[in-house]
Design an enzyme around this catalytic site. Structure first.
Site, PDB file in Angstrom:
ATOM      1  N   HIS A 160       2.126  10.264 -28.578  1.00  0.00           N
ATOM      2  CA  HIS A 160       1.799  11.270 -30.059  1.00  0.00           C
ATOM      3  C   HIS A 160       3.089  12.150 -29.728  1.00  0.00           C
ATOM      4  CE1 HIS A 160      -1.054  13.635 -27.599  1.00  0.00           C
ATOM      5  NE2 HIS A 160       0.006  14.245 -27.231  1.00  0.00           N
TER       6      HIS A 160
ATOM      7  N   GLU B 251      -1.128  11.916 -33.912  1.00  0.00           N
ATOM      8  CA  GLU B 251      -1.739  10.871 -33.103  1.00  0.00           C
ATOM      9  C   GLU B 251      -1.594   9.592 -33.624  1.00  0.00           C
ATOM     10  OE1 GLU B 251      -3.196  11.792 -30.345  1.00  0.00           O
ATOM     11  OE2 GLU B 251      -4.452  13.509 -30.517  1.00  0.00           O
TER      12      GLU B 251
HETATM   13  P1  PGA Z   1       1.610  17.789 -21.914  1.00  0.00           P
HETATM   14  O1  PGA Z   1       1.450  17.415 -23.282  1.00  0.00           O
HETATM   15  O2  PGA Z   1       2.851  18.631 -21.711  1.00  0.00           O
HETATM   16  O3  PGA Z   1       0.454  18.914 -21.405  1.00  0.00           O
HETATM   17  O4  PGA Z   1       1.361  16.658 -21.109  1.00  0.00           O
HETATM   18  C1  PGA Z   1       2.506  16.807 -24.115  1.00  0.00           C
HETATM   19  C2  PGA Z   1       1.759  16.403 -25.175  1.00  0.00           C
HETATM   20  O5  PGA Z   1       0.487  15.836 -25.258  1.00  0.00           O
HETATM   21  O6  PGA Z   1       2.376  16.172 -26.258  1.00  0.00           O
END
Ligand code: PGA
Length: 272
Positions: free
Chosen positions: A143, A148
């Site tokens: 995503h 999503e």
């Molecule tokens: P994260 O999240 O940097 O906490 O891994 C990235 C995202 O889910 O877009």
């Protein structure tokens, strides 16, 4: 597309911060010419924010004439909740730099009319002249922002229900591993909103993101891996660490590592 491969996640944060500093400096923002920056939350960009704060403290960069638009915000989480993205952004970035709070834009997940809030946000981006540089991360399910799997690649800012994988990842990183505490919905910019930016910069670190990176750049554009929409954008910069390349073809990694001297020029003199 440009892919910058660095050894560690720390160097990804440093390189990204240098690039942002250079883009803002080269733009020469002023009272009649604001630099418009799209910003993410999450664990990945924390290193970049730390370096940007450091460069600001050293007098190497100012955010006085910068406007920001965050990618997303949870629905129904109080603004001052420690895990709200409002709180995250002030705690980890805005309170340490010279940005004027009136130039900070974050979606209001507590608005009485969420659809109207999303429309207002899109209009605000247009009023600011569009986003010059949209910075983001990607989820392990591919995503981008909270778009999503299955989200339209033409989507605009709207309400989204979060996928199980995202709830689990965010519970582990930010909500004491308790999925029940993670809000089930969020407001998020759409893939179309991100693709409208003049440039998109994505940070990817860790082996847990390597399959998503492979799907993002080595396979076709698919709404099941929404970050792959970036293949349709003319100005994309991906910055990753070695671990994130584990699922890429050896020849892809070799090719982009071979371009490192060219890529290094992108941050030359960034923090002089
Ligand atoms: P994260 O999240 O940097 O906490 O891994 C990235 C995202 O889910 O877009």
């Amino acid at each position: 597309m440009r892919l910058v491969i660095l050894e560690t996640s720390k160097s990804v944060g440093e390189w990204a911060a240098k690039y942002v500093a250079k883009r803002i400096k080269d733009f020469q923002p002023g009272p009649d010419k604001y630099f418009v920056l799209g910003l993410p939350t999450g664990s990945t960009p924390l290193g970049m924010y730390k370096y940007l704060i450091e460069y600001h403290r050293q007098g190497k960069i100012s955010f006085k004439y910068v406007k920001t638009f965050n990618m997303d915000e949870y629905v129904d989480l109080p603004r001052d909740h420690p895990q709200s993205y409002h709180h995250f952004m002030y705690q980890n970035f805005f309170q340490h730099i010279d940005i004027d709070p009136k130039n900070v834009h974050i979606l209001d997940g507590n608005a009485s009319d969420l659809n109207a809030e999303c429309e207002r946000y899109e209009a605000e981006i247009v009023r600011a002249g569009g986003v010059e540089l949209f910075i983001g991360g990607i989820g392990a399910d591919g995503h981008i922002a909270f778009n999503e799997p299955g989200s339209s690649l033409a989507s605009r800012t709207r309400v989204k229900t979060l996928a199980e994988d995202t709830l689990r990842a965010n519970a582990a990183s930010f909500f004491d591993n308790d999925m029940n505490q993670v809000p089930k919905q969020a407001l998020t910019v759409g893939c179309g909103t991100i693709l409208d930016a003049k440039e998109v910069m994505i940070l990817i670190t860790g082996a847990q993101k390597s399959f998503a990176l492979y799907k993002t750049i080595e396979e076709g554009v698919s709404h099941m891996w929404t970050a792959s929409c970036l293949q349709q954008h003319g100005n994309v910069l991906l910055i990753c660490d070695d671990d994130a390349t584990l699922e890429l073809r050896v020849k892809t990694v070799k090719y982009f590592k071979g371009l490192m001297t060219v890529h290094s020029k992108l941050i030359e003199d960034s923090t002089d």
